[in-house]
Design a protein around this motif. Structure first.
Motif, PDB file in Angstrom:
ATOM      1  N   ALA B 136       0.808  -1.214   0.000  1.00 35.32           N
ATOM      2  CA  ALA B 136       0.000   0.000   0.000  1.00 35.32           C
ATOM      3  C   ALA B 136       0.844   1.268   0.000  1.00 35.32           C
ATOM      4  CB  ALA B 136      -0.933   0.002   1.209  1.00 35.32           C
ATOM      5  N   GLU B 137       2.129   1.146   0.327  1.00 35.84           N
ATOM      6  CA  GLU B 137       2.907   2.373   0.465  1.00 35.84           C
ATOM      7  C   GLU B 137       4.188   2.379  -0.364  1.00 35.84           C
ATOM      8  OE1 GLU B 137       4.831   1.624   4.806  1.00 35.84           O
ATOM      9  OE2 GLU B 137       2.703   2.150   4.804  1.00 35.84           O
ATOM     10  N   VAL B 138       4.221   1.558  -1.398  1.00 38.73           N
ATOM     11  CA  VAL B 138       5.401   1.558  -2.258  1.00 38.73           C
ATOM     12  C   VAL B 138       5.278   2.655  -3.319  1.00 38.73           C
ATOM     13  CG1 VAL B 138       6.662   0.251  -4.015  1.00 38.73           C
ATOM     14  CG2 VAL B 138       5.912  -0.886  -1.916  1.00 38.73           C
ATOM     15  N   TRP B 190       5.345   5.529   1.042  1.00 32.92           N
ATOM     16  CA  TRP B 190       4.433   6.578   0.632  1.00 32.92           C
ATOM     17  C   TRP B 190       3.166   6.506   1.485  1.00 32.92           C
ATOM     18  CZ3 TRP B 190       6.431  10.227  -2.382  1.00 32.92           C
ATOM     19  CH2 TRP B 190       5.583  11.243  -2.812  1.00 32.92           C
ATOM     20  N   PHE B 192      -0.070   7.502   3.750  1.00 36.93           N
ATOM     21  CA  PHE B 192      -1.140   8.464   3.571  1.00 36.93           C
ATOM     22  C   PHE B 192      -1.691   8.936   4.914  1.00 36.93           C
ATOM     23  CE2 PHE B 192      -0.612   6.348  -0.423  1.00 36.93           C
ATOM     24  CZ  PHE B 192      -0.591   7.411  -1.297  1.00 36.93           C
TER      25      PHE B 192
END
Lengths: 561, 561
Positions: B136-138, B190, B192
């Motif tokens: 979810a945060e790549v 990355w 959120f």
């Protein structure tokens, strides 16, 4: 993925023009040249063929380079083209460079910091020349997780545009000057040329210094101080000679006022290579990023003067330097590392143990070896004792030679009896002895001699391949003979472009040339600070016969990386 | 861009639940609490309002934190949300951590190296749990220059999947074990969630160690050695107490066999914070990446055994630690830095110069100040002499207090006459004197005392806020009073989820609570290695009244960052 070769799309060499014609001959030569390693043990060397370099530097530089790096454990290939793994021995060299350089820039009042890797496109676009210089090779992040980013962000190719809004914010008065920052980081230039480990990669490590000054003079002084440090890294640490000079306008940094450079030389190909650059950016960026201070002086009538745009420098030094070092010193046994940066400076190998040696004698030999290692360690020498069982001394010799360890000490029962160790220099292969009881002083001195000799040899090589050329007729032949050329030149861009065109080797060249010499045209490498005599201002002509302009400087041209 | 506040999309705090109700009251308190700085000079302090912290830690932690960081020059905002500029004083702390930790891991035989920042999607996807944890945060690079990449590449969120193909390649025999590598680099997640400088940012700096071992036992031993180093960075360098423990399965690293952790505590909010983690990855990755060695032992009948999948560890420590340090020690005058990591440990300010002071006396005072600075520098103290003209001593006091310099020495004509300097401790504000002629020994000793006292105070704070709670009824009230709670627990995931749900503060809570206490539910922070008494195996129940299972361990729960 395998370390045995590059992934698809990654070519270890950018010497595509290498011709096959000389290959058979070279192979034969290689066989003859192949150094005999520890001949008395030759029959016992197990696996030597597996670990050694099996192609000579003269025969195929590209394959040789790949083998030296991977078998010497400097670098491994990676499954993203143009990216490489820096293994501990090469990273240790980088750390040695970092320590040395950090100490130097601290004396100038430079402080280390860290700016983000991402640059907004707004900032990246603020200096036009700069943007044009980098636009073609910027990598863009467009997606985070499964979401598309509203605005893509650039991966820094360099940090001018990341840092200068901060400069504008922090510099309010002349009291805030000079501002001197440096960072060690990774940058990405998504090049589409052939990559080559260390020399040209899509990601590399470097330091980038960024400073702001009140006056051009002060900025200019620092540009040269830093350039001297760069020359120091090459010459004093890596034992690689460089020529200091200024770039012609054609070759300067995108957005710079002027660029100074240290230029190296790869003797094996006769090509020049840019080693590190220190730029005066002038006021180009301060005008775009609005970095100003009040003028501390007043007009004659006592009124305030308009604000001053600060004078800026940026300077960068990269892991490319490690590749230059390998190409310069490496030989057909593998890496040759300068002692000052080698992770392991000295290896001690116990020898002379045979089936007839008693357990007691063997134990006392091993004890002595460990004791010597301890003593050297305490004397500040980075030393390894190779006590591996099941490997012959010959195998160990090869192994450490492959890894470039500058000095090997051999200790056997006979040495012990004479209270000496046998020395073997990696650079020259020379053998000798040192008294066991004096090693704490003798080994560091020995290593310094190796360091000095390595530089002297490389320096001699470079000097003998820098040809001062008076006539155009001698220019291309000199390039073909793997030299760089220093010529009288007008220093203008169009003339440089023409020289490049004219000096590219054509297939119909009659003259016999070294098949391994590169065929691309020569570009200007730098205007050396040390200018030869014999250029008469207002009289001497540019060496390019089609130019007709007056020569302004001696300019060093060469085929290059 | 401006350093005065975060860019749109970037919120300096992740405490959105902070309520406004107490704001007016707090503002009044702040006015009263605001420390009087150098009262005798108060009228002359120019710009004090500009440089000082104008909101108290008690009133608004988020705004306070932002001001302390920016005015203390630790960090500046940047125009890419979630990314921050690490200014020289914070980067110097990071370098101190690097030097200390490098020396420690060297004793374990760990070597530094560098792996590329880009990871191919093929490799990133090879370990399922790991991928799920990070997908979810790549951040993805999809474009190079103006060309779309054939295959997007991931920016590393961590390097397991970048490094383990190399491990598979290098580890051929048990003789290649252990393999112990470490790298200092930047990683990108990355996120959120609300970013917060140092504490949660999209790019951060860290070290990541990756090692491979023949046995689980050897791997497990190293996991704890490294965890001790992490505790050492916090406690010995940053003067921040931590609790060592193991994560519950719910909270462990994606792809780990088990995770150990050092857990910190932010007293101002009563929230726990993960400080650094050392994972045993077991054989999960070695099975996915096929990292095996021959089993060196034989079966009873002398036959070869099947290959062994190696046991792997990974361990990481980040720049978050600097944020924890700031939140722990900072006060309403600004930063408070522990002497062992402060870029400037001691500042010397000349005082007592008035209009009546003769030029001669002033010159001899300034000379003495410079001489003291020189002596301290030679004694290894990182010292600054603040000789700025045009600034009052009071202004200088504020300025250096803001920057957190641990010790201020004041030297005036009266001090000189008595051969003493006046000392002022940044942490406690305590004043005293030291004989001028003994400063070389006295100042380093003084700084060590400050270091020890800072840790003792923070340790006392954390200890008094770790509540061993027997009854569920006391759990939420203890959290609301800004504690973390150690309870008997079943260590199972669904029960943890339920506790989180049950401990979130509801708006209809009757009990009076501190408005600044966070309202999110509590999660398990760790299973402390140091277990309280009073858990009877097979008898004690899990503290969650709805659970009904037996308690296995005392588990530390808390609202957390």
């Amino acid at each position: 993925m395998s370390s045995s070769g590059p992934p698809a799309g990654d070519v270890a060499s950018d010497i595509p023009e290498r011709k096959k014609q000389g290959k058979e001959k070279a192979k034969k030569e290689k066989k003859e040249q192949k150094p005999k390693q520890a001949p008395q043990k030759a029959k016992k060397i197990e696996g030597a063929a597996l670990i050694g370099i099996d192609i000579s530097k003269e025969e195929d530089l590209s394959m040789w380079y790949q083998q030296v790096l991977t078998k010497g454990q400097m670098m491994s290939y990676y499954d993203v083209a143009g990216c490489y793994i820096l293994e501990p021995p090469s990273f240790a060299i980088w750390e040695a460079i970092q320590n040395w350089f950090n100490a130097k820039i601290k004396t100038l009042g430079v402080r280390n910091c860290y700016f983000p890797i991402f640059i907004s496109s707004d900032n990246l676009q603020r200096e036009k020349d700069h943007l044009e210089g980098f636009a073609a090779e910027v990598a863009w992040v467009t997606q985070g997780g499964t979401s598309k980013l509203e605005k893509p962000v650039a991966v820094r190719p360099t940090s001018e545009t990341a840092m200068y809004p901060y400069f504008a914010d922090k510099i309010r008065s002349h009291r805030d000057l000079p501002l001197k920052l440096n960072q060690w980081n990774n940058v990405v230039r998504w090049e589409f040329k052939h990559p080559m480990p260390f020399i040209r990669s899509r990601e590399f490590l470097w330091q980038e210094g960024h400073t702001a000054h009140l006056t051009e003079e002060e900025a200019g002084k620092e540009v040269l101080q830093v350039l001297d440090f760069y020359a120091g890294i090459y010459e004093d640490l890596l034992a690689v000679p460089v020529v200091k000079g200024r770039k012609t306008v054609n070759e300067q940094f995108p957005g710079a006022h002027y660029t100074t450079t240290v230029e190296g030389f790869i003797a094996a190909t006769g090509r020049g290579i840019q080693g590190g650059t220190s730029h005066c950016l002038g006021q180009h960026f301060s005008k775009m990023f609005n970095i100003t201070v009040e003028d501390p002086t007043r007009t004659e009538t006592g009124e305030k003067k308009p604000p001053i745009y600060v004078w800026q420098n940026s300077w960068g030094f990269t892991t490319r330097s490690i590749g230059v070092m390998v190409l310069t010193h490496g030989d057909n046994k593998g890496l040759v590392l300068p002692p000052r940066v080698a992770e392991t400076q000295t290896v001690i190998v116990p020898v002379g143990v045979t089936a007839k040696t008693s357990d007691e004698d063997k134990a006392s030999l091993y004890e002595e070896v460990e004791a010597i290692a301890d003593r050297l360690r305490k004397a500040g020498v980075r030393v390894e004792a190779d006590m591996r069982e099941g490997y012959s001394p010959g195998y160990k010799f090869n192994d450490w030679e492959l890894k470039g360890v500058p000095l090997r000490l051999e200790v056997g029962p006979k040495d012990l009896a004479a209270r000496v160790v046998t020395t073997s220099r990696r650079d020259s292969g020379a053998k000798g002895t040192l008294p066991i009881d004096e090693l704490e002083a003798a080994v560091p001195a020995f290593l310094e001699t190796v360091q000095t000799d390595m530089f002297a040899k490389a320096d001699q090589d470079f000097r003998s391949h820098r040809k001062v050329v008076d006539d155009w007729a001698d220019f291309v032949p000199a390039l073909n003979a793997k030299n760089v050329c220093i010529i009288r030149h007008c220093t203008e861009g169009p003339c440089e472009d023409e020289i490049k065109e004219m000096s590219a080797r054509k297939d119909d060249d009659d003259a016999p040339v070294d098949a391994r010499a590169p065929s691309m045209g020569a570009k200007s490498l730098c205007i050396p600070f040390e200018q030869p005599d014999g250029l008469v201002e207002g009289e001497s002509k540019c060496t390019n016969p089609n130019c007709g302009k007056l020569a302004k400087k001696w300019v060093m041209f060469g085929r290059s990386y």
